[in-house]
Design a protein around this motif. Structure first.
Motif, short mmCIF file in Angstrom:
data_model
loop_
_atom_site.label_atom_id
_atom_site.label_comp_id
_atom_site.label_asym_id
_atom_site.label_seq_id
_atom_site.Cartn_x
_atom_site.Cartn_y
_atom_site.Cartn_z
N GLU A 65 81.36 38.57 17.92
CA GLU A 65 81.59 38.93 19.28
C GLU A 65 80.46 39.72 19.84
O GLU A 65 79.96 39.55 20.83
CB GLU A 65 82.96 39.63 19.59
N ARG A 68 77.49 37.25 20.16
CA ARG A 68 77.75 36.35 21.57
C ARG A 68 77.30 37.33 22.78
O ARG A 68 76.78 36.68 23.58
CB ARG A 68 79.31 36.02 21.57
N GLY A 72 74.46 35.31 22.96
CA GLY A 72 74.95 34.00 23.28
C GLY A 72 74.48 33.02 24.34
O GLY A 72 73.73 33.41 25.04
N ALA A 99 76.95 31.72 17.68
CA ALA A 99 77.21 32.74 18.73
C ALA A 99 75.63 33.01 19.25
O ALA A 99 75.60 33.75 20.14
CB ALA A 99 77.90 33.91 18.33
#
Length: 227
Positions: A65, A68, A72, A99
């Motif tokens: 995450e 990302r 991203g 990502a």
């Protein structure tokens, strides 16, 4: 120029070791450290380093995450992210590359390869540890989004197919130039053309496309040299 790096790893001893290794390089400086993904993203957004070095598994926000958010497809001004992990066959690694990560290394990659990966990412290139490139991409090529892989907007030339195979096998630009008897600038031109035709943002996505379309299979060796 000095390459600024933000290092994020939840293990203090690993984070300290990575920082020491990078700071020992004459052209690299760690400008920030974080013990979790949330702090890593905050530091990266504030400091705008040349490269972010993110562990895959971190508390608060994991490395996927965090990658990302910083690199991203929806990020207007993405940063270069290199993922570093203990796990060479981990589904999270594939997700991190999807990502937007520009590189992938194992934590035992060594000082030289770590420096190479950071420099490659800072230069807009990408590096996946050659020792695990083929195994990683082969293992997870079938776990991506459903549906057939996107087709190139124009057919690939014979030389582009050769360069594609080399990239998928983890070759650096210098290695490809030597193997194919072409200049470094010519290699960069071919890779830029591949990215444009495939709609890929970096060579990592080029490599994944090669595996998804079965252009590179298990047991692949070095591409043959043209005479």
């Amino acid at each position: 120029m000095t390459i600024g790096v933000v290092v994020a790893d939840d293990q203090e001893i690993v984070r300290t070791g990575l920082t020491m290794i990078l700071n020992s390089q004459p052209d690299i400086e760690v400008v920030g450290e974080a013990a979790d993904g949330r702090r890593a993203v905050e530091l990266a957004r504030r400091l705008r380093p040349d490269v972010c070095l993110f562990d895959i598994r971190m508390p608060e926000v994991d490395g996927i995450e965090a990658t990302r958010r910083m690199a991203g497809p929806d990020v207007a001004d993405p940063l270069a992210v290199v993922v570093i992990t203990t796990f060479d066959l981990d589904e999270y690694v594939y997700a991190a590359l999807r990502a937007g990560a520009k590189g992938f290394l194992l934590k035992d990659a060594g000082t030289e390869l770590l420096g190479q990966a950071v420099r490659a990412a800072a230069a807009g290139d990408a590096l996946i540890a050659p020792s695990v490139t083929a195994r990683l991409l082969e293992a997870f090529a079938g776990t991506g989004p459903a549906g057939a892989p996107a087709q190139p907007i124009e057919p690939l030339t014979e030389r582009e197919e050769q360069i594609l195979a080399a990239v998928a096998c983890g070759r650096t630009n210098a290695e490809i130039a030597a193997e194919c008897y072409i200049t470094l600038s010519t290699v960069k031109t071919h890779i830029a053309s591949l990215m444009a035709k495939l709609g890929a943002r970096n060579r990592v996505e080029v490599a994944m496309w090669a595996y998804e379309t079965n252009r590179v299979r298990a047991g692949a060796r070095r591409p043959a040299k043209e005479k």
